[in-house]
Design a protein around this motif. Structure first.
Motif, PDB file in Angstrom:
ATOM      1  N   LEU A  96      -3.007  -4.616  42.772  1.00  8.08           N
ATOM      2  CA  LEU A  96      -1.578  -4.945  42.698  1.00  8.08           C
ATOM      3  C   LEU A  96      -1.191  -5.481  41.325  1.00  8.08           C
ATOM      4  O   LEU A  96      -0.066  -5.277  40.872  1.00  8.08           O
ATOM      5  N   CYS A  97      -2.096  -6.210  40.689  1.00  9.30           N
ATOM      6  CA  CYS A  97      -1.861  -6.648  39.314  1.00  9.30           C
ATOM      7  C   CYS A  97      -3.177  -7.133  38.725  1.00  9.30           C
ATOM      8  O   CYS A  97      -4.132  -7.436  39.457  1.00  9.30           O
ATOM      9  N   VAL A  98      -3.212  -7.173  37.410  1.00  9.79           N
ATOM     10  CA  VAL A  98      -4.333  -7.752  36.674  1.00  9.79           C
ATOM     11  C   VAL A  98      -3.785  -8.942  35.902  1.00  9.79           C
ATOM     12  O   VAL A  98      -2.817  -8.808  35.145  1.00  9.79           O
ATOM     13  N   SER A  99      -4.364 -10.110  36.113  1.00  5.44           N
ATOM     14  CA  SER A  99      -3.975 -11.314  35.378  1.00  5.44           C
ATOM     15  C   SER A  99      -5.156 -11.772  34.543  1.00  5.44           C
ATOM     16  O   SER A  99      -6.316 -11.546  34.893  1.00  5.44           O
ATOM     17  N   THR A 100      -4.851 -12.411  33.419  1.00  8.05           N
ATOM     18  CA  THR A 100      -5.917 -12.844  32.514  1.00  8.05           C
ATOM     19  C   THR A 100      -5.912 -14.357  32.358  1.00  8.05           C
ATOM     20  O   THR A 100      -4.899 -15.021  32.577  1.00  8.05           O
ATOM     21  N   VAL A 101      -7.074 -14.870  31.952  1.00  6.45           N
ATOM     22  CA  VAL A 101      -7.250 -16.311  31.762  1.00  6.45           C
ATOM     23  C   VAL A 101      -8.174 -16.520  30.569  1.00  6.45           C
ATOM     24  O   VAL A 101      -9.107 -15.743  30.352  1.00  6.45           O
TER      25      VAL A 101
END
Length: 312
Positions: free
Chosen positions: A30-35
């Protein structure tokens, strides 16, 4: 299965993402988030974008927290290279749009819209996930489980006791483990034993564009791992993603996992609570081992799917 993938792309995160993208019959990202983790937030977001653009995806990419809740970020250039994902020079010619929204709000809005529960796979420090849980507790019922790569019961890799992802933000990790959600941990105890050999990596050069690109990344990663005493490559983050997709191939046990947040030699250590607290959090799960020798085969099959997609 719908997933949110939260990561700090180095080479092992790349293999996890490619595996998810290579199994659209099983997984919808559904989405790719980064940290901020392996490298600074701008580089890891750029790396995620390279991979998504290379694979011709249209998945939302959103940039998350630059550093831990309380501490300073210490990146891992020694392990992953100066870009955080060294090994494939061709990737830097790609560009991919990044959402303008705050990552925590973006993930919460996605979860609110889902009719079915979503699995979160998190293979970097748990800063984004902790903030998501604390800021938007109303979305907790929308989360099926959280599968993480991090920690180690027997040992660490940044200190004797602490693994990098958890050590980077122990306070965030404790928030996640102590939440009411099922949290499944792929720690060093299993990931360092679930490896890809030099011969397997070399075989990827006989495949299509995705296989070759993955082979180049893994070649760098395997050579880098030699400085830490590894001959075969422990592709840590891939263990978490493969468990999320194929849990039937693993052995896992309930465990009350805690994180040491007291500054000292044990800071960032993950451990199993004993005594009266031992059975209080059966929703936490510790992955013990992969029961079938499919680690590389599952990655290879995923890459072959992407190969066909990219050449057609």
């Amino acid at each position: 299965m719908d997933i949110l993938y939260d990561c700090d792309p180095g080479q092992d995160d790349a293999m996890a993402l490619l595996t998810a993208l290579g199994n659209p019959n099983k997984v919808k990202v559904l989405c790719v988030s980064t940290v901020g983790g392996n490298q600074n937030i701008n580089l890891v977001t750029q790396n995620a974008g390279y991979l998504l653009a290379f694979c011709k995806q249209h998945i939302p990419l959103v940039q998350g927290q630059a550093g831990p809740l309380l501490n300073q970020l210490h990146v891992q250039a020694k392990a992953h290279g100066s870009t955080g994902m060294d090994g494939s020079d061709s990737l830097n010619k790609y560009a991919y749009p990044v959402e303008d929204d705050n990552a925590i709000c973006f993930m919460a809005n996605i979860l609110k819209k889902q009719s079915q529960k979503v699995t979160i796979v998190a293979t970097g420090p748990l800063t984004n996930i902790a903030l998501l849980i604390k800021t938007f507790p109303e979305i907790i019922p929308k989360i099926a489980k959280i599968v993480i790569m991090g920690g180690g019961i027997d040992h660490g890799n940044v200190t004797d006791l602490a693994e990098f992802n958890i050590w980077t933000d122990p306070e965030a990790a404790q928030i996640v483990f102590s939440s009411p959600l099922e949290v499944i941990m792929a720690g060093l105890d299993v990931t360092e034993k679930t490896t890809i050999t030099k011969k397997e990596i070399a075989s990827l050069q006989f495949g299509g564009p995705a296989s070759k690109m993955a082979g180049n990344l893994l070649h760098f990663y395997q050579k880098s791992g030699e400085q830490f005493g590894f001959t075969a490559a422990p592709v840590h983050d891939l263990v978490a993603m493969e468990y999320a997709i194929w849990p039937e191939f693993f052995e896992a046990v309930p465990a009350n996992i805690k994180v040491n947040t007291n500054h000292g030699d044990a800071y960032g250590q993950t451990y199993i609570a004993k005594g009266k607290d031992e059975n209080k959090a059966a929703h936490n799960v510790l992955i013990k081992k992969m029961t079938k020798k499919l680690f590389f085969a599952l990655l290879q099959k995923s890459l072959q799917f992407l190969d066909q997609k990219l050449v057609n």
